[in-house]
Design an enzyme around this catalytic site. Structure first.
Site, PDB file in Angstrom:
ATOM      1  N   LYS A 128      -3.548   9.443  -4.970  1.00  0.00           N
ATOM      2  CA  LYS A 128      -4.921   9.212  -5.429  1.00  0.00           C
ATOM      3  C   LYS A 128      -4.990   8.922  -6.919  1.00  0.00           C
ATOM      4  O   LYS A 128      -5.852   8.199  -7.378  1.00  0.00           O
ATOM      5  CB  LYS A 128      -5.734  10.462  -5.098  1.00  0.00           C
ATOM      6  CG  LYS A 128      -7.206  10.337  -5.386  1.00  0.00           C
ATOM      7  CD  LYS A 128      -7.885   9.536  -4.309  1.00  0.00           C
ATOM      8  CE  LYS A 128      -9.343   9.295  -4.584  1.00  0.00           C
ATOM      9  NZ  LYS A 128      -9.815   8.095  -3.884  1.00  0.00           N
ATOM     10  N   GLU A 148      -4.114  -0.456   3.324  1.00  0.00           N
ATOM     11  CA  GLU A 148      -3.594   0.803   2.795  1.00  0.00           C
ATOM     12  C   GLU A 148      -3.663   1.954   3.802  1.00  0.00           C
ATOM     13  O   GLU A 148      -2.825   2.839   3.768  1.00  0.00           O
ATOM     14  CB  GLU A 148      -4.252   1.191   1.472  1.00  0.00           C
ATOM     15  CG  GLU A 148      -5.697   1.562   1.550  1.00  0.00           C
ATOM     16  CD  GLU A 148      -6.290   1.880   0.175  1.00  0.00           C
ATOM     17  OE1 GLU A 148      -5.580   2.415  -0.675  1.00  0.00           O
ATOM     18  OE2 GLU A 148      -7.477   1.587  -0.017  1.00  0.00           O
ATOM     19  N   ASN A 160       4.506  16.872 -13.816  1.00  0.00           N
ATOM     20  CA  ASN A 160       3.820  15.657 -13.359  1.00  0.00           C
ATOM     21  C   ASN A 160       3.935  14.662 -14.499  1.00  0.00           C
ATOM     22  O   ASN A 160       3.512  14.949 -15.607  1.00  0.00           O
ATOM     23  CB  ASN A 160       2.350  15.996 -13.070  1.00  0.00           C
ATOM     24  CG  ASN A 160       1.483  14.759 -12.925  1.00  0.00           C
ATOM     25  OD1 ASN A 160       0.318  14.770 -13.278  1.00  0.00           O
ATOM     26  ND2 ASN A 160       2.031  13.693 -12.405  1.00  0.00           N
ATOM     27  N   GLY A 161       4.524  13.500 -14.203  1.00  0.00           N
ATOM     28  CA  GLY A 161       4.658  12.495 -15.258  1.00  0.00           C
ATOM     29  C   GLY A 161       6.005  11.818 -15.156  1.00  0.00           C
ATOM     30  O   GLY A 161       6.636  11.840 -14.097  1.00  0.00           O
ATOM     31  N   CYS A 188       1.845  13.296  -8.207  1.00  0.00           N
ATOM     32  CA  CYS A 188       2.354  14.653  -8.305  1.00  0.00           C
ATOM     33  C   CYS A 188       1.221  15.565  -8.746  1.00  0.00           C
ATOM     34  O   CYS A 188       0.364  15.181  -9.541  1.00  0.00           O
ATOM     35  CB  CYS A 188       3.504  14.821  -9.283  1.00  0.00           C
ATOM     36  SG  CYS A 188       4.967  13.893  -8.838  1.00  0.00           S
ATOM     37  N   HIS A 204      -6.590 -24.477   1.349  1.00  0.00           N
ATOM     38  CA  HIS A 204      -5.569 -24.856   0.359  1.00  0.00           C
ATOM     39  C   HIS A 204      -4.255 -24.124   0.608  1.00  0.00           C
ATOM     40  O   HIS A 204      -3.430 -24.026  -0.304  1.00  0.00           O
ATOM     41  CB  HIS A 204      -6.093 -24.593  -1.060  1.00  0.00           C
ATOM     42  CG  HIS A 204      -7.319 -25.378  -1.369  1.00  0.00           C
ATOM     43  ND1 HIS A 204      -7.297 -26.753  -1.524  1.00  0.00           N
ATOM     44  CD2 HIS A 204      -8.614 -25.012  -1.493  1.00  0.00           C
ATOM     45  CE1 HIS A 204      -8.530 -27.189  -1.757  1.00  0.00           C
ATOM     46  NE2 HIS A 204      -9.350 -26.145  -1.732  1.00  0.00           N
ATOM     47  N   TRP A 224       5.011  13.006  -5.622  1.00  0.00           N
ATOM     48  CA  TRP A 224       5.005  11.574  -5.290  1.00  0.00           C
ATOM     49  C   TRP A 224       6.249  11.029  -5.967  1.00  0.00           C
ATOM     50  O   TRP A 224       6.349  10.984  -7.190  1.00  0.00           O
ATOM     51  CB  TRP A 224       3.745  10.908  -5.833  1.00  0.00           C
ATOM     52  CG  TRP A 224       3.592   9.486  -5.366  1.00  0.00           C
ATOM     53  CD1 TRP A 224       3.042   9.072  -4.200  1.00  0.00           C
ATOM     54  CD2 TRP A 224       3.984   8.306  -6.064  1.00  0.00           C
ATOM     55  NE1 TRP A 224       3.078   7.699  -4.119  1.00  0.00           N
ATOM     56  CE2 TRP A 224       3.650   7.204  -5.253  1.00  0.00           C
ATOM     57  CE3 TRP A 224       4.593   8.065  -7.280  1.00  0.00           C
ATOM     58  CZ2 TRP A 224       3.897   5.884  -5.624  1.00  0.00           C
ATOM     59  CZ3 TRP A 224       4.849   6.756  -7.664  1.00  0.00           C
ATOM     60  CH2 TRP A 224       4.494   5.687  -6.834  1.00  0.00           C
ATOM     61  N   GLU A 251     -11.643  -6.238  -1.029  1.00  0.00           N
ATOM     62  CA  GLU A 251     -11.726  -4.793  -0.805  1.00  0.00           C
ATOM     63  C   GLU A 251     -11.557  -4.450   0.678  1.00  0.00           C
ATOM     64  O   GLU A 251     -10.877  -3.485   1.037  1.00  0.00           O
ATOM     65  CB  GLU A 251     -13.067  -4.272  -1.362  1.00  0.00           C
ATOM     66  CG  GLU A 251     -13.330  -2.796  -1.197  1.00  0.00           C
ATOM     67  CD  GLU A 251     -12.294  -1.875  -1.840  1.00  0.00           C
ATOM     68  OE1 GLU A 251     -11.414  -2.354  -2.567  1.00  0.00           O
ATOM     69  OE2 GLU A 251     -12.357  -0.674  -1.566  1.00  0.00           O
ATOM     70  N   ARG A 276      -2.489  13.866  -4.360  1.00  0.00           N
ATOM     71  CA  ARG A 276      -1.784  13.275  -5.497  1.00  0.00           C
ATOM     72  C   ARG A 276      -0.345  12.893  -5.150  1.00  0.00           C
ATOM     73  O   ARG A 276       0.370  12.305  -5.968  1.00  0.00           O
ATOM     74  CB  ARG A 276      -1.764  14.255  -6.665  1.00  0.00           C
ATOM     75  CG  ARG A 276      -3.133  14.621  -7.167  1.00  0.00           C
ATOM     76  CD  ARG A 276      -3.046  15.646  -8.266  1.00  0.00           C
ATOM     77  NE  ARG A 276      -2.447  15.097  -9.459  1.00  0.00           N
ATOM     78  CZ  ARG A 276      -3.128  14.510 -10.429  1.00  0.00           C
ATOM     79  NH1 ARG A 276      -4.428  14.398 -10.338  1.00  0.00           N
ATOM     80  NH2 ARG A 276      -2.519  14.033 -11.488  1.00  0.00           N
ATOM     81  N   LYS A 280      -8.594  -2.029   1.977  1.00  0.00           N
ATOM     82  CA  LYS A 280      -8.846  -0.807   2.750  1.00  0.00           C
ATOM     83  C   LYS A 280      -8.019  -0.831   4.025  1.00  0.00           C
ATOM     84  O   LYS A 280      -7.411   0.157   4.395  1.00  0.00           O
ATOM     85  CB  LYS A 280     -10.332  -0.671   3.128  1.00  0.00           C
ATOM     86  CG  LYS A 280     -11.304  -0.254   2.075  1.00  0.00           C
ATOM     87  CD  LYS A 280     -11.102   1.121   1.503  1.00  0.00           C
ATOM     88  CE  LYS A 280     -10.130   1.102   0.375  1.00  0.00           C
ATOM     89  NZ  LYS A 280     -10.541   1.104  -0.958  1.00  0.00           N
TER      90      LYS A 280
HETATM   91  C1  F6R Z   1      -7.495   1.920  -3.136  1.00  0.00           C
HETATM   92  C2  F6R Z   1      -7.415   2.716  -4.329  1.00  0.00           C
HETATM   93  C3  F6R Z   1      -6.579   2.219  -5.449  1.00  0.00           C
HETATM   94  C4  F6R Z   1      -7.216   2.605  -6.778  1.00  0.00           C
HETATM   95  C5  F6R Z   1      -6.264   2.259  -7.925  1.00  0.00           C
HETATM   96  C6  F6R Z   1      -6.890   2.564  -9.268  1.00  0.00           C
HETATM   97  O1  F6R Z   1      -8.322   2.500  -2.189  1.00  0.00           O
HETATM   98  O2  F6R Z   1      -8.003   3.759  -4.425  1.00  0.00           O
HETATM   99  O3  F6R Z   1      -6.357   0.859  -5.370  1.00  0.00           O
HETATM  100  O4  F6R Z   1      -8.404   1.916  -6.920  1.00  0.00           O
HETATM  101  O5  F6R Z   1      -5.099   3.016  -7.790  1.00  0.00           O
HETATM  102  O6  F6R Z   1      -7.225   3.907  -9.354  1.00  0.00           O
HETATM  103  P1  F6R Z   1      -8.323   4.429 -10.337  1.00  0.00           P
HETATM  104  O7  F6R Z   1      -9.630   3.910  -9.901  1.00  0.00           O
HETATM  105  O8  F6R Z   1      -8.218   5.910 -10.258  1.00  0.00           O
HETATM  106  O9  F6R Z   1      -7.965   3.916 -11.696  1.00  0.00           O
END
Ligand code: F6R
Length: 623
Positions: A618, A505, A100-101, A2, A521, A74, A498, A27, A502
């Site tokens: 984000k 997501e 937000n929260g 949010c 395994h 969100w 990773e 956000r 990527k």
């Molecule tokens: C994936 C991604 C998330 C963040 C996770 C932690 O691309 O960005 O998995 O890494 O939400 O976020 P931060 O780094 O802001 O604590």
């Protein structure tokens, strides 16, 4: 999660609010809404889904309001429907709130307000706030609006940042913060507030970050800040050295692609900031300029790292570096698990929180908990909580003893790319610093590592130059693929994780990363001709092992894609994504780039919203 914005001044509020929401859309984008005050009435417009839905509704009206609040959601409590969109109003429509929260005790408050006759029109936790403000609002008392918001806040449990309008106070915007970010922007006779400075830099770089337990009144004449007990605080704004261009796409189709391309520059900046390029083995200086607390250099026995998601992957690489270069046993924990089952307190342990947003609720809470545990356990607090982030102005910085700025700057694409690599770079710098000062590596090895690191930006540019078109073409081979497997070993195992994250997501393809040796395994049962396997098979101590594991996948008909170094002669891979030949120690900084590009192009060719993938945000400020 949010985003909230607010404006009071001389310009048309709606334009500024919508522009701010555009910058905060990363956000959350389940719904958006704005409220303004026009002729003693709250005027609120909301729309389900992305901001363009709200924008097209707003195009049908013209507004002269000079004060307003806005929200991009969100969804946590209640479906992503228009009736749950913020702003939320009290029963008489005199008070409007964006939040937000999460208000943890909202059920209890809602129940109580209902018995007092309040009617609720949404399923959200936020709606209790305008009702409570209305309940406490007494026009007879001095400062009635501020006083009602203050009383309301004292009833709220949880984390929140709010912005509030009241029709009886058309020249006041009240904002408050408790464990959710909120920044105030200062203009000439106009003031702004937003969850993130990205929404402000277009208008002003003079900002003040509100701290927990603070409430502020914004009027066209200025900003007054108080603590929740009503004590006036004197605080000075600061100037941000950002330009609005930082938050534009600059010709790239998506922020994610722009941020992938920014990575060589980010690595250069980090090295320039921390590595003493004139250092020589016999000099009296240190090769790294981190200047941590002396305790850390002298007493350290263990390191524990808490992080989530991609930052957790960067931390796994950090563990490898801290153990192999600095010889410090290191534990990496998911912040969300650590909070509820922490490891017993260990002597002389540094805790590092790693987070690109600096706001992730679980990481922040884990660090706060750890700090408290240590104060209670030892009766004497020794500075030993560090934060690694690209947002040194974030909440993280208010908790830790020292921030290691990764210098990646703001990242807008929801999928982390440049912030991941910048975190990894910070771990190289930290491991080198600790390894050298604690005499775990020779001066010769320090020189080798510095040399290796300094070549990385050019090598990264080489990959972007030579591989991007090839990867784009390769991506078109997977229009209907439903599953992918990524394998790697040693320092490249986190890169397999990773690469898979990527892809899943942003393309919504099911993808898993495994340590290559673990496939047999269990997970190998998943393989057939429909499941491509990406193997990170760069030269080094585990190269032959990864090749054997890739062979096992090939024997199950999997299409094999290899991330390999130049001049690799292995012919088992149907496709090769090539990186320059480097010491294995530096390889993750290079091997991740083809995987970022592969996921970007697969998602982009599927026509998906790469920068704002579904269900994600984000900045994850809820548990
Ligand atoms: C994936 C991604 C998330 C963040 C996770 C932690 O691309 O960005 O998995 O890494 O939400 O976020 P931060 O780094 O802001 O604590």
């Amino acid at each position: 999660m949010c985003g909230i914005v607010g404006y009071i001044g001389t310009q048309t509020a709606i334009d500024i609010l919508v522009h701010g929401l555009e910058k905060l859309e990363y956000r959350g984008y389940d719904s958006a809404g704005v409220a303004t005050i026009i002729e003693n009435q709250i005027h609120s417009v909301k729309a389900k889904g992305k901001l363009y839905n709200l924008r097209s509704k707003l195009e049908k009206e013209s507004s002269i309001a000079k004060i307003g609040i806005g929200h991009t959601r969100w969804a946590t409590h209640g479906k992503p429907e228009e009736y749950n969109a913020h702003p939320h109003l009290d029963g008489q429509g005199k008070i409007a709130v964006v939040q937000n929260g999460i208000i943890e005790n909202y059920q209890e408050l809602r129940q109580q307000l209902k018995t007092e006759g309040c009617e609720f029109v949404s399923d959200t936790d936020t709606e209790v706030i305008p009702h409570l403000i209305a309940k406490y609002y007494n026009p007879e008392v001095d400062d009635a609006f501020m006083s009602a918001v203050n009383k309301t806040i004292s009833r709220l449990d949880g984390a929140f940042a709010i912005a509030v309008l009241c029709v009886d106070f058309p020249d006041e915007l009240i904002v408050a913060r408790q464990n959710a970010p909120l920044t105030i922007g200062f203009g000439q006779g106009e003031f702004y507030c937003a969850s993130d400075v990205t929404a402000l830099v277009h208008h002003t770089t003079t900002i003040l970050t509100l701290e927990n337990g603070e409430i502020a009144r914004l009027t066209p004449l200025g900003v007054e800040i108080y603590d929740f007990s009503g004590q006036r605080l004197r605080k000075a704004p600061r100037t941000l050295d950002w330009s609005p261009v930082t938050v534009e796409k600059q010709g790239f189709r998506h922020f994610m692609l722009k941020e992938i391309h920014e990575q060589p520059a980010v690595v250069r900046t980090c090295l320039e900031a921390y590595i003493n390029s004139n250092w020589e083995p016999n000099s009296n200086e240190n090769p790294v300029n981190l200047n941590l607390s002396p305790h850390i250099y002298e007493d350290l026995e263990h390191i524990q790292i808490v992080a989530c998601g991609t930052s957790w992957h960067a931390s796994l690489i950090g563990k490898y570096l801290l153990e192999q270069i600095a010889q410090i046993p290191t534990f990496v924990e998911y912040a969300s698990e650590f909070r509820y089952s922490p490891t017993p307190i260990m002597r002389n342990t540094a805790t590092i929180g790693v987070t690109q947003s600096g706001e992730t609720a679980d990481t922040i809470a884990a660090l706060e908990m750890e700090k408290q545990r240590r104060i209670i356990a030892t009766n004497e607090y020794r500075p030993g909580i560090l934060g690694i982030t690209n947002r040194p102005e974030s909440t993280l910085a208010t908790i830790v003893d020292q921030v290691i700025n990764t210098y990646a700057g703001i990242e807008i694409g929801v999928a982390a790319t440049k912030t991941f690599l910048a975190q990894v770079m910070s771990f190289y710098v930290l491991a080198l610093d600790l390894g050298y000062r604690r005499q775990k590596i020779s001066a010769q090895r320090v020189m080798e590592i510095i040399n290796g690191l300094s070549q990385l930006p050019n090598q990264m540019e080489q990959i972007l130059h030579s591989e991007e078109e090839k990867i784009k073409e390769l991506a078109s081979d997977f229009p209907d693929t439903r599953d992918f497997i990524f394998i790697g070993r040693g320092i490249n195992f986190p890169i397999a994780l990773e690469g898979a994250l990527k892809l899943k997501e942003i393309s919504y393809i099911h993808a898993e990363g495994y340590p290559a040796g673990e496939m047999k395994h269990g997970p190998i049962a998943l393989l057939d001709a429909h499941v491509p396997v990406v193997a990170i098979a760069v030269s080094g101590s585990v190269y032959e092992k990864v090749i054997s594991n890739a062979q096992e996948a090939k024997a199950r008909d999997a299409r094999l894609i290899g991330v390999v170094v130049e001049n690799d002669t292995e012919d088992i891979f149907q496709d090769k994504l090539v990186i320059p030949e480097v010491d294995e120690l530096f390889s993750p900084v290079l091997s991740v780039i083809p995987l970022q590009l592969l996921s970007y192009y697969i998602a982009s060719l599927r026509g998906l919203d790469v920068d704002q993938p579904r269900n994600l945000a984000k900045s994850v400020t809820v548990e």
